[in-house]
Design a protein around this motif. Structure first.
Motif, PDB file in Angstrom:
ATOM      1  N   GLY A  48       0.701  -1.147   0.058  1.00 15.56           N
ATOM      2  CA  GLY A  48      -0.070   0.011  -0.051  1.00 15.56           C
ATOM      3  C   GLY A  48       0.804   1.240  -0.045  1.00 15.56           C
ATOM      4  N   LYS A  54      -4.242   1.455  -4.352  1.00 10.82           N
ATOM      5  CA  LYS A  54      -5.590   2.178  -4.188  1.00 10.82           C
ATOM      6  C   LYS A  54      -6.143   2.614  -5.766  1.00 10.82           C
ATOM      7  CE  LYS A  54      -8.263   5.588  -1.778  1.00 10.82           C
ATOM      8  NZ  LYS A  54      -8.347   6.788  -0.635  1.00 10.82           N
ATOM      9  N   SER A  58      -9.245   0.890  -8.194  1.00  8.54           N
ATOM     10  CA  SER A  58     -10.240   1.732  -8.715  1.00  8.54           C
ATOM     11  C   SER A  58     -10.491   1.440 -10.230  1.00  8.54           C
ATOM     12  CB  SER A  58      -9.951   3.485  -8.444  1.00  8.54           C
ATOM     13  OG  SER A  58      -9.025   3.939  -9.274  1.00  8.54           O
TER      14      SER A  58
END
Length: 138
Positions: A48, A54, A58
């Motif tokens: 991360g 992230k 998406s």
């Protein structure tokens, strides 16, 4: 600039020709260096770090692998070129210090191969594809 290439260990991968349009890997020192670097980049993304996972989540339903092929630091953002799932080349612009996605684009693997004119870029892509295939094997 956030650095992908800190820490991590290389896993064993066999050297094979996985397609007629892909460079054949020979187990050279250069290839080993790319295996190390790319493996660390995937480990860092999975952890991360830097907001990259992230951003990828998406846009992709499932992420089995993601290897940083390039990083260009700009004044207020970093631009990453990443091989995702062994199929898609994406360019993600991540703002600093918020670490959020500013822009996202894709390039076909075929087009990226054509643009990768240097031998080093071709070797790096071949290693990334090899690693990606080794992660998706049952």
């Amino acid at each position: 600039m956030w650095n992908f290439f800190n820490g991590g260990e290389l896993g064993q991968s066999d050297h094979r020709n996985s397609g007629t349009d892909q460079m054949r890997l020979s187990g050279s020192i250069t290839e080993k260096g790319y295996y190390d670097q790319l493996t660390r980049s995937w480990e860092s993304i999975k952890a991360g770090n830097g907001g990259i996972m992230k951003a990828l989540e998406s846009h992709f339903h499932e992420i089995t692998s993601a290897f940083v092929l390039g990083c260009t630091p700009e004044q207020s953002e970093d631009i990453y070129t990443i091989l995702v799932n062994g199929q898609d080349i994406v360019t993600i612009e991540i703002s600093r210090p918020e670490r959020i996605e500013v822009s996202f684009s894709t390039t076909s693997l075929r087009d990226y191969r054509r643009q990768a004119k240097s031998r080093q870029r071709s070797i790096q892509l071949a290693v990334a594809l090899d690693l990606s295939k080794s992660l998706t094997r049952p």
